[in-house]
Every structure is written in structure tokens, then in C-alpha cells.
Enzyme design. Structure first.
Site, PDB file in Angstrom:
ATOM      1  N   GLU A 106      79.461 -11.964   1.788  1.00 36.27           N
ATOM      2  CA  GLU A 106      79.788 -11.238   1.209  1.00 36.27           C
ATOM      3  C   GLU A 106      80.885 -11.116   1.210  1.00 36.27           C
ATOM      4  O   GLU A 106      81.288 -10.438  -0.263  1.00 36.27           O
ATOM      5  CB  GLU A 106      79.065 -10.123   2.051  1.00 36.27           C
ATOM      6  CG  GLU A 106      79.476  -8.902   1.430  1.00 36.27           C
ATOM      7  CD  GLU A 106      78.990  -7.839   2.927  1.00 36.27           C
ATOM      8  OE1 GLU A 106      77.468  -7.650   2.939  1.00 36.27           O
ATOM      9  OE2 GLU A 106      79.656  -6.627   3.204  1.00 36.27           O
ATOM     10  N   GLU A 117      69.621   3.794   5.476  1.00 35.89           N
ATOM     11  CA  GLU A 117      69.327   3.331   6.532  1.00 35.89           C
ATOM     12  C   GLU A 117      69.704   3.952   7.703  1.00 35.89           C
ATOM     13  O   GLU A 117      68.610   4.405   8.434  1.00 35.89           O
ATOM     14  CB  GLU A 117      69.736   1.659   6.408  1.00 35.89           C
ATOM     15  CG  GLU A 117      68.526   0.426   5.171  1.00 35.89           C
ATOM     16  CD  GLU A 117      69.886   0.207   4.317  1.00 35.89           C
ATOM     17  OE1 GLU A 117      70.843   1.062   4.443  1.00 35.89           O
ATOM     18  OE2 GLU A 117      69.360  -0.612   3.973  1.00 35.89           O
ATOM     19  N   HIS A 155      65.973 -29.341  18.189  1.00 30.75           N
ATOM     20  CA  HIS A 155      65.103 -29.183  17.758  1.00 30.75           C
ATOM     21  C   HIS A 155      63.993 -28.670  16.374  1.00 30.75           C
ATOM     22  O   HIS A 155      63.242 -28.771  16.445  1.00 30.75           O
ATOM     23  CB  HIS A 155      63.608 -29.123  18.991  1.00 30.75           C
ATOM     24  CG  HIS A 155      64.669 -30.138  20.509  1.00 30.75           C
ATOM     25  ND1 HIS A 155      63.735 -31.027  20.634  1.00 30.75           N
ATOM     26  CD2 HIS A 155      65.992 -30.169  20.933  1.00 30.75           C
ATOM     27  CE1 HIS A 155      64.972 -31.538  21.729  1.00 30.75           C
ATOM     28  NE2 HIS A 155      65.830 -30.844  21.594  1.00 30.75           N
ATOM     29  N   GLY A 179      83.526  -3.247   5.311  1.00 36.18           N
ATOM     30  CA  GLY A 179      82.974  -3.513   6.774  1.00 36.18           C
ATOM     31  C   GLY A 179      82.647  -4.673   7.703  1.00 36.18           C
ATOM     32  O   GLY A 179      82.727  -4.413   8.688  1.00 36.18           O
ATOM     33  N   ARG A 180      82.977  -5.533   7.015  1.00 37.68           N
ATOM     34  CA  ARG A 180      82.697  -6.121   7.640  1.00 37.68           C
ATOM     35  C   ARG A 180      84.052  -7.255   8.290  1.00 37.68           C
ATOM     36  O   ARG A 180      83.642  -8.235   8.939  1.00 37.68           O
ATOM     37  CB  ARG A 180      82.239  -7.752   6.689  1.00 37.68           C
ATOM     38  CG  ARG A 180      83.215  -8.343   5.288  1.00 37.68           C
ATOM     39  CD  ARG A 180      81.692  -8.886   4.643  1.00 37.68           C
ATOM     40  NE  ARG A 180      83.245  -8.966   3.366  1.00 37.68           N
ATOM     41  CZ  ARG A 180      83.234  -7.924   2.126  1.00 37.68           C
ATOM     42  NH1 ARG A 180      82.617  -6.803   2.618  1.00 37.68           N
ATOM     43  NH2 ARG A 180      83.751  -8.325   1.246  1.00 37.68           N
ATOM     44  N   LYS A 234      80.754   3.569   7.657  1.00 44.56           N
ATOM     45  CA  LYS A 234      82.046   4.563   7.566  1.00 44.56           C
ATOM     46  C   LYS A 234      81.706   4.905   6.255  1.00 44.56           C
ATOM     47  O   LYS A 234      82.868   5.731   6.223  1.00 44.56           O
ATOM     48  CB  LYS A 234      82.093   2.459   6.273  1.00 44.56           C
ATOM     49  CG  LYS A 234      83.663   2.656   5.918  1.00 44.56           C
ATOM     50  CD  LYS A 234      84.115   1.228   4.981  1.00 44.56           C
ATOM     51  CE  LYS A 234      85.443   1.881   4.091  1.00 44.56           C
ATOM     52  NZ  LYS A 234      85.990   0.090   3.610  1.00 44.56           N
ATOM     53  N   LYS A 259      72.078  -0.773  -2.658  1.00 48.63           N
ATOM     54  CA  LYS A 259      71.858   1.077  -2.072  1.00 48.63           C
ATOM     55  C   LYS A 259      71.672   1.902  -3.057  1.00 48.63           C
ATOM     56  O   LYS A 259      70.973   2.752  -2.895  1.00 48.63           O
ATOM     57  CB  LYS A 259      73.302   1.239  -1.440  1.00 48.63           C
ATOM     58  CG  LYS A 259      74.193   0.673  -0.368  1.00 48.63           C
ATOM     59  CD  LYS A 259      75.102   1.438  -0.195  1.00 48.63           C
ATOM     60  CE  LYS A 259      75.496   0.563   1.690  1.00 48.63           C
ATOM     61  NZ  LYS A 259      76.704   0.934   1.930  1.00 48.63           N
TER      62      LYS A 259
HETATM   63  C1  G6Q Z   1      80.614  -4.631   4.726  1.00 49.12           C
HETATM   64  C2  G6Q Z   1      80.021  -3.883   3.886  1.00 49.12           C
HETATM   65  C3  G6Q Z   1      78.196  -4.353   3.897  1.00 49.12           C
HETATM   66  C4  G6Q Z   1      78.226  -2.335   4.740  1.00 49.12           C
HETATM   67  C5  G6Q Z   1      77.236  -1.143   5.358  1.00 49.12           C
HETATM   68  C6  G6Q Z   1      77.081  -0.270   6.296  1.00 49.12           C
HETATM   69  O1  G6Q Z   1      82.241  -5.281   4.240  1.00 49.12           O
HETATM   70  O2  G6Q Z   1      80.373  -3.384   3.345  1.00 49.12           O
HETATM   71  O3  G6Q Z   1      77.681  -4.765   5.066  1.00 49.12           O
HETATM   72  O4  G6Q Z   1      78.982  -2.238   6.157  1.00 49.12           O
HETATM   73  O5  G6Q Z   1      76.475  -1.572   4.191  1.00 49.12           O
HETATM   74  O6  G6Q Z   1      77.681   0.782   5.585  1.00 49.12           O
HETATM   75  P1  G6Q Z   1      78.560   2.064   6.214  1.00 49.12           P
HETATM   76  O7  G6Q Z   1      79.457   1.338   7.357  1.00 49.12           O
HETATM   77  O8  G6Q Z   1      79.748   3.070   5.224  1.00 49.12           O
HETATM   78  O9  G6Q Z   1      77.198   2.858   6.822  1.00 49.12           O
END
Ligand code: G6Q
Length: 544
Positions: A351, A210, A382, A265-266, A204, A510
Site C-alpha cells: 500500500e 465495512e 511443504h 492507517g498502516r 481513523k 471505498k
Molecule cells: C491504511 C489505509 C487503509 C485504512 C482502512 C481503514 O493505511 O488507509 O488500510 O486503514 O481503509 O480506514 P479507517 O481507519 O479510516 O476506517
């Protein structure tokens, strides 16, 4: 004490809890054989049975009174209408617009044309890849799609592509690289041929360390294994809200799929972040996923609270978390296809509602969420069900299962479902001392041997579960199930008066690593942290 815990609806529930806590679920079923009819709801093919939760008609009324008191209906309307309910980031939370067929306004502008435009772009792209019209640099058709993203830019597409495996388009396989640990990248790419691999960089913000690090390494792998700079445009696409950063990375904006800051994001799998889903299962199935979620949206926005699945699921969570003190919630899909569903919900719930400051800036003096975890049944049986049955703490659980298997093999599905029903029944009824005694006597045990064994074989029962059965895990049902949980989380956030759409804890992570990263290159002893962190850094430097 906060306004919430002082409020009439809260206090009424508290008083009611002191009565309910003396009642065993088994007794409630004994007293009222019509519990299933009273405490289960249906939406299309989805049945939600919450009769194995410690509720009576009075509980439901009191929970609904709490929802009214917290103005749930008005909050639902505000979310759907594009109000900036993500106040700390001054943003709307309009993931529902991504699956809408009606105009949705954000800052006075209808966002639907943009949503449809990107969906069409995804459709054209998916068709061109699947048909072979768009090929790799050597003219071969694409066989592998690698999504590089993390968190919300990873978990949704992973979960959905796994769940919809029976719908995979022939000849295209998805792969996911999220972790900055080189193991995942190495292990994924070593099996792939750059000539036939399409790489999606999904971020996003397009600033996530990462993802950008993995994207650079994937680029190097591509160039080192036969690809050329000129071929990058054919093999790399981006999904992002940040056009400038995408261009800076070297991706042609024509190869970018856009989404918007009003998509969290989520909550983003419905946007272009869902591109791996469209490429893997076909755009028709992606549209069906959206349609399923849209149906649940309509239900959430219009059904009376008492018949509203997300509302009731959310309120049952409140009942458990805030009044019974249940701090752990298991998600137990009796469907191997949903093996990443608990991980997906873990992010969605933890989150979103893992917050301690209310919308009014006060510290919450009540719990705002449980620890969410889980594994598919029957594997869990199990492994960790022992604690669910006989542990000292109560864990609430959602059991999910399809009536029809996507993989019908002999008697497997019947046996799987028999386990589902048996477990929820046993968690509810338990086994009393008298029952165990009779059982042991029947086995020929008596005297001290019987007395010694007896307490170990008693099951207290009274463990709360909600059962969610659906006809089949098709794209539409999956879309509805995901939206059910998205809205459940929103319902709870409204009761708790917190903003579920920001994530400052993630942002902190981050920032933190950035500072230490530069210290790892310094030769001098690091003293800028606490003794433990300094010591760990020194140990790492000495042994790397
Ligand atoms: C989700 C969070 C988080 C995010 C990641 C990746 O709601 O904000 O999980 O999606 O940190 O972020 P980017 O999509 O910006 O790389």
C-alpha cells in the site's frame, strides 16, 4: 527515461549488475569466506545477515551512492521533523512521534503532550478493565475485547496480539472483525456474551463502510442479546480522528480515544489503534513495544547508512527489484507467533510503495515494489518452497526467527531452526548436476534411468535471502522489528521518489462499491457498466 534511471548512481549499478549477474552466490562464498562478517549487521538483539544476497563491497558502495544521490539522509530528517512529506494529502507522516520521548513539532506545535495524554487515557482504561474496576452492565468483569476495524485499523493489532500471546493478561481475549462478509461477525459474536464483551470501533475516518456496517450489526447483537441502550456507553468505545462522526454514531466522546491525521492507517498500531494490544497484553507491554520501535527510530535517524539496518534492508530490495528484476518477495517467519506478520507487511509495503506516479508527477519507468507474501516456516516448506527452489522465476525472501522459543517444547525449536538454516543454505548453494549424478550413482542408478532423473534433481541455487535472527520475540524486539520494516519501506520510497504515505487505490475502492450498492436494489436491468460487470450484477440478482 526518468531522471532516476538516467542518473549516474543508477547507471553505475546497472553496469555493476551486468558483472554480478554472471556470478553464483556459491562462488562468492567460496571466494570470500568472510562474507558473513562483511555483510551482516546487528542492532541490539537483532542480527541481519545479508551475505546470501548477491552483493560485494562494491555493490554496497554503489547502493549507498544511490542513497546519497537521492538525498536519503535529508528525507529521513524531514520525516522525523514533521515536514509535510505526504504531499498529496498535505500531511506530515509522524508515526515516529507516537513513540518519541522528545518534543516533535507539527505545524509549529509540539504533538508530544497530546500523544502522552492519549497514552495515559489508554493506560487508565486498560487498568480499569483488567482490574475489574470497569465492568459490564450486569456487574461481570470483561473477558472479551472485539476490535471492529479494517486495513490499518485491524492488521497491526491482529499481528501484534497474535505475536505477543504469551504476554496476554489472564482472562481477556481479543477478537477481530474486519470483513464486511457477515461470516466473520457471526462467527465471532456467536461465542460471546454481551455482558462480558467490550467492543472497540476503530476507524481513523469513521466513514469506512465495512467498519460502520459491522459496528451497527454488533450494536444490534448487543441489544438483541440482553444489552440495553443505556449500557452501550459501558460496552462500546471508539478510536478515531473524527469526533463528530463518533458522536453521531452514538458513542459518548468520553469513550473515544483520539489520534491525528499525521498518523497513516498502516502506521497506526502505535497510536490508540493499539488499544486491543494494551487491553490484551497490558499497558507495560505496549510501552515496551513503543520503546523497541523508538530504539529502531534512533538507529535509523543516526547510524551511518552503511551500518543502518533499515537503510541496508531497503537498498537490498532496490538491488533485487530494480536490477535483478525480482518481482516477488516472500516473508518467511520461523515463528508461529508471527503468522500474521507477512499479511501485515503485505499492506505496509504494497500500500505504501505500490505507486506509479513520482513525487514530481511523472510516470515511473522502473518498478516500485514487489509482491509481498508469505507463511510461517516450516509449513511453507511443504507447500510453496518447491517454486522457490526450482521454479523459473526468482523470489527473494526474508527469513526471520527467534533464537529462543516462547513455547519451549522438547526439541521443537532446535528442529525448527535447523530447517531455517538448511533452507537458506540450499536456496543459496543449490545442487549441481555432478552432485546429483554422484548421489544417484551411490543409490545404484546408472544408464538411461539415471540420465532421465538427473535434470529433475538439479537445484540452480543462487536464490537471494536475508536472514533476520533475534534473541526472543518479546514486545521490545517486536517493536524494533516492525519499525525496521516501516523504515525500510520509507528508504525505498525515497529511492523511487514516490510518496509512501497516501493510498488513492484504497480510496477508489471505498467510492466504487457505493454506486453499485444502490443498483443492487433496482428491479430494472443494469446497463450502466461494461458487459461483464452488467452480466455479473444480473446473475447475482437472479440467484440471490
Ligand atoms: C491504511 C489505509 C487503509 C485504512 C482502512 C481503514 O493505511 O488507509 O488500510 O486503514 O481503509 O480506514 P479507517 O481507519 O479510516 O476506517
Amino acid at each position: 527515461m526518468s531522471a532516476l534511471t538516467h542518473s549516474p548512481a543508477w547507471l553505475a549499478l546497472k553496469a555493476h549488475h551486468s558483472v554480478m549477474t554472471t556470478q553464483h552466490l556459491h562462488q562468492l562464498f567460496h571466494d570470500d569466506p568472510s562474507r558473513f562478517e562483511k555483510f551482516s549487521l546487528c542492532f541490539k538483539d537483532i542480527l541481519m545477515d545479508f551475505s546470501k544476497q548477491p552483493v560485494t563491497a562494491e555493490t554496497v558502495d554503489l547502493l549507498l551512492a544511490l542513497a546519497q544521490q537521492q538525498q536519503l539522509q535529508s528525507w529521513i530528517a524531514r520525516m522525523f521533523s514533521g515536514d509535510k512529506i505526504n504531499a498529496t494529502e498535505q500531511r506530515a507522516a509522524l508515526h515516529t512521534a507516537l513513540r518519541s520521548e522528545q518534543p516533535v513539532y507539527c505545524d509549529g506545535v509540539d504533538v508530544l503532550p497530546d500523544v502522552k495524554r492519549v497514552l495515559k487515557q489508554m493506560e487508565r482504561f486498560a487498568i480499569s478493565i483488567q482490574s475489574g474496576a470497569r465492568r459490564g452492565y450486569s456487574g461481570k468483569i470483561f473477558t472479551d475485547v472485539v476490535n471492529i476495524g479494517i486495513g490499518g485499523s485491524d492488521l497491526g493489532p491482529v499481528m501484534v496480539t497474535e505475536a505477543l500471546k504469551p504476554y496476554w493478561v489472564n482472562g481477556i481475549k481479543p477478537h477481530f472483525i474486519s470483513n464486511i462478509d457477515g461470516a466473520q461477525l457471526t462467527d465471532t459474536l456467536r461465542h460471546l456474551n454481551p455482558e462480558t464483551t467490550l467492543i472497540i470501533i476503530a476507524s481513523k475516518t469513521f466513514t469506512t463502510q465495512e467498519t460502520l456496517t459491522n459496528a451497527h450489526s454488533a450494536r444490534q447483537w448487543f441489544l438483541a442479546n440482553g444489552g440495553s441502550e443505556a449500557a452501550i456507553a459501558q460496552h462500546f468505545v471508539a478510536v478515531s480522528t473524527n469526533r463528530t462522526a463518533v458522536t453521531q454514531f452514538g458513542i459518548d466522546p468520553d469513550n473515544m480515544f483520539e489520534f491525528w491525521d499525521w498518523v497513516g492507517g498502516r502506521y497506526s498500531l502505535w497510536s490508540a489503534i493499539g488499544l486491543p494490544i494494551a487491553l490484551t497484553t497490558g499497558m507495560d507491554h505496549f510501552y515496551a513495544l513503543l520503546a523497541g520501535a523508538r530504539g529502531m527510530d534512533r538507529h535509523f535517524a543516526t547510524a551511518p547508512l552503511q551500518q543502518n539496518l533499515p537503510v541496508m534492508l531497503g537498498l537490498l530490495g532496490i538491488w533485487q527489484i530494480n536490477f535483478y528484476g525480482t518481482a516477488s518477495h516472500a516473508v518467511l517467519p520461523y515463528d508461529q507467533s508471527l503468522h500474521r506478520f507477512p499479511a501485515y507487511l503485505q499492506q505496509l509495503e504494497m500500500e505504501s510503495n505500490g505507486k506509479r506516479i513520482t513525487r514530481d508527477g511523472e510516470t515511473a519507468d522502473y518498478a516500485t515494489g514487489a509482491v509481498v507474501w508469505g507463511e510461517p516456516g516450516t509449513n511453507g516448506q511443504h507447500a510453496f518452497y518447491q517454486l522457490l527452489h526450482q521454479g523459473t522465476q526468482t523470489v527473494s525472501a526474508d527469513f526471520l526467527a527467534p533464537c529462543q522459543s516462547q513455547y519451549p517444547v522438547d526439541d521443537h525449536h532446535r528442529m525448527l531452526l535447523a530447517n531455517f538454516f538448511a533452507q537458506t543454505e540450499a536456496l543459496m548453494t543449490g545442487k549441481t548436476g555432478e552432485e546429483v549424478r554422484a548421489e544417484l550413482q551411490k543409490q545404484g542408478l546408472s544408464g538411461p534411468a539415471l540420465e532421465q532423473l538427473l535434470p529433475h534433481k538439479i537445484f540452480p541455487g543462487n536464490r537471494p535471502t536475508t536472514s533476520i535472527l533475534f534473541k526472543k520475540l518479546d514486545p521490545e524486539t517486536l517493536g524494533a522489528l516492525i519499525a525496521l520494516y516501516e523504515h525500510k519501506v520509507f528508504v525505498q520510497s525515497v529511492i523511487w521518489n514516490i510518496n509512501p504515505f497516501d493510498q488513492w487505490g484504497v480510496e477508489l475502492g471505498k467510492q466504487l462499491a457505493g454506486k453499485i450498492l444502490s443498483e443492487l436494489d433496482q428491479t430494472e436491468t443494469i446497463t450502466s457498466h461494461d458487459a461483464s460487470t452488467n452480466g455479473l450484477i444480473q446473475y447475482f440478482k437472479a440467484h440471490r
